[in-house]
Design a protein around this motif. Sequence first.
Motif, PDB file in Angstrom:
ATOM      1  N   UNK A 107       5.872   1.633  -7.868  1.00 13.40           N
ATOM      2  CA  UNK A 107       5.091   0.543  -8.076  1.00 13.40           C
ATOM      3  C   UNK A 107       4.471   0.592  -9.530  1.00 13.40           C
ATOM      4  N   UNK A 126      12.431  -0.480   1.780  1.00  8.85           N
ATOM      5  CA  UNK A 126      11.001  -0.346   2.386  1.00  8.85           C
ATOM      6  C   UNK A 126      11.352  -1.305   3.723  1.00  8.85           C
ATOM      7  N   UNK A 178       2.472   3.884   7.936  1.00  5.86           N
ATOM      8  CA  UNK A 178       3.198   2.763   8.544  1.00  5.86           C
ATOM      9  C   UNK A 178       3.567   3.470   9.724  1.00  5.86           C
ATOM     10  N   UNK A 181       0.365   3.835  11.913  1.00  3.50           N
ATOM     11  CA  UNK A 181      -0.190   2.724  12.563  1.00  3.50           C
ATOM     12  C   UNK A 181       0.823   2.327  13.813  1.00  3.50           C
TER      13      UNK A 181
ATOM     14  N   UNK B 186      11.941 -10.110   5.815  1.00  4.98           N
ATOM     15  CA  UNK B 186      11.126  -9.809   4.861  1.00  4.98           C
ATOM     16  C   UNK B 186      12.057  -9.215   3.761  1.00  4.98           C
ATOM     17  N   UNK B 187      13.446  -8.990   3.937  1.00  2.23           N
ATOM     18  CA  UNK B 187      14.181  -8.075   2.937  1.00  2.23           C
ATOM     19  C   UNK B 187      14.459  -8.946   1.624  1.00  2.23           C
ATOM     20  N   UNK B 192      10.864 -14.055   3.723  1.00  2.00           N
ATOM     21  CA  UNK B 192       9.369 -13.502   4.044  1.00  2.00           C
ATOM     22  C   UNK B 192       8.870 -14.396   5.157  1.00  2.00           C
ATOM     23  N   UNK B 213       1.271  -3.654   8.169  1.00  2.00           N
ATOM     24  CA  UNK B 213       1.484  -2.728   7.143  1.00  2.00           C
ATOM     25  C   UNK B 213       2.757  -2.996   6.235  1.00  2.00           C
ATOM     26  N   UNK B 214       3.629  -3.460   7.052  1.00  2.00           N
ATOM     27  CA  UNK B 214       5.176  -3.759   6.258  1.00  2.00           C
ATOM     28  C   UNK B 214       4.630  -4.932   5.304  1.00  2.00           C
ATOM     29  N   UNK B 217       2.989  -3.550   2.275  1.00  2.00           N
ATOM     30  CA  UNK B 217       3.908  -2.776   1.408  1.00  2.00           C
ATOM     31  C   UNK B 217       4.751  -3.643   0.638  1.00  2.00           C
ATOM     32  N   UNK B 218       5.474  -4.835   1.137  1.00  2.00           N
ATOM     33  CA  UNK B 218       6.246  -5.856   0.530  1.00  2.00           C
ATOM     34  C   UNK B 218       5.583  -6.342  -0.515  1.00  2.00           C
ATOM     35  N   UNK B 220       2.977  -5.199  -2.234  1.00  2.00           N
ATOM     36  CA  UNK B 220       2.625  -4.312  -3.231  1.00  2.00           C
ATOM     37  C   UNK B 220       3.907  -4.014  -3.985  1.00  2.00           C
ATOM     38  N   UNK B 221       4.947  -4.056  -3.374  1.00  2.00           N
ATOM     39  CA  UNK B 221       6.145  -3.695  -4.391  1.00  2.00           C
ATOM     40  C   UNK B 221       6.812  -4.939  -5.020  1.00  2.00           C
TER      41      UNK B 221
END
Lengths: 199, 251
Positions: A107, A126, A178, A181, B186-187, B192, B213-214, B217-218, B220-221
Amino acid sequence: MSYYDIDSILTDAEKIPCTFQLDIPDLGYLDNNPSHTLKSGTRIQLPLWLAEMLAIANTGSLDEQAKSFVTFDLPSALGNDVVQALKADPRAVPLRDQSPHFYGLATHMMDLSEEQELAAVLRKTFVTRASEIALHARKVGGANQHGAKGQADEASNLGVGGAGEEFLRGLDEWERKLFRKAHDGTRAGKEWMDSVKKR
Amino acid sequence: MALPLPPGLAQAEVAFLAEMELVTVVPRQRLESINLLSGRTPVLRPPHRAPLPLWLALLLKKQRRANIVPPPWLHPTSLSQIIHRETKEDPTAFSAPPPPPSRAHPSQPGMAHRPAADANLSPPFLPSCTADAPAGYLPYHWLEVAEALLAHAGDDMAAPPGEVRGLLRDLVEVRAAKMRSSTSALEGFGGGLMSLRGVGAMELAESRGFVLGVVDGVRRIGASAEATRREEEEMGGRREDDEGSDDDMGI
């Protein structure tokens, strides 16, 4: 990315390949060549925070010859072969071997340079790995909590195979968080289920 | 920074809230009405069924003063029907929550009523675990109520508790697998959306950390790509605005 975030700090320490654009006197020790001039065009691995500063800063002259001190390339962790491997099967790549802070590094690099395709690949990676992580988190919880006793009452009867451990070893820091969690959630659920029976 | 608790309700809190659900009991002894914070309980007279909060019903059950009538959706037929729906008919979505209480009154067929002003229509307060709850739908607190009833009122079940427990385990596993695979929505960029309709409170508590969390993360990417897209949009928007004003001038 908080100031106190230890992962953010460690990500900044990752080395990325840089090329110097100028001759710099007495900086040769960076290239194992002390007390010499660092020649323009030398390729050196610099930590991310330093590379970022040097790439943004320039020589300061106002004419058109102003150029930045260094230019940087994508680190090998984000290189073409890794991206191709991730496109083929995200689950098969141990990201931790590439970099312990793979996503953080990625990122950060995407902030510095436009990488549309990389973003799409990373996103797919991800998300695909996330569902795999959740599966393993659930399995491991079952094995650790009840391992020896009470197999019949097991919420999940899946064991942890060798392939699973291999996959879990390849998780980077984001994915480890992750995993933690998901695992905490499953474990709390199991604890509650046991407490219902005891009461 | 100081509060170590994760956001949302923890499992113990969810289980505590679930004890507020009403269940139907068949009393074995008379019991006068009790003035509780949630209102007065009905007077218990032995052969007549009465709705009680789960915690009180469990207390009376332990003292052998009442039997609990399990809700219809906990019957093995209903559970296997739900499992069939979740696995065969609609393998991607969670099965729907129970419908809101019907507006039609059984005594006046064909006449729809506006529900009474004090009728509760939101999920935590629906009488969805009493004996007259609809079969084939999982209410919000399904897992908590089912576990509590199986643990403490197993002998009141319509079927052997082991059978019900096995079906519940299957259902939990099926839905946990769905929760995991729902993240793959969300891919792609632009998509999403994750529909969590029909997910129970306990399942939410279990997967909240993971799902958040997922999503984070998505986010932030995609953050840098999103920023450039916004910039481009802003530039493009400004140009379009200019053209628009030109057109207005022309007219």
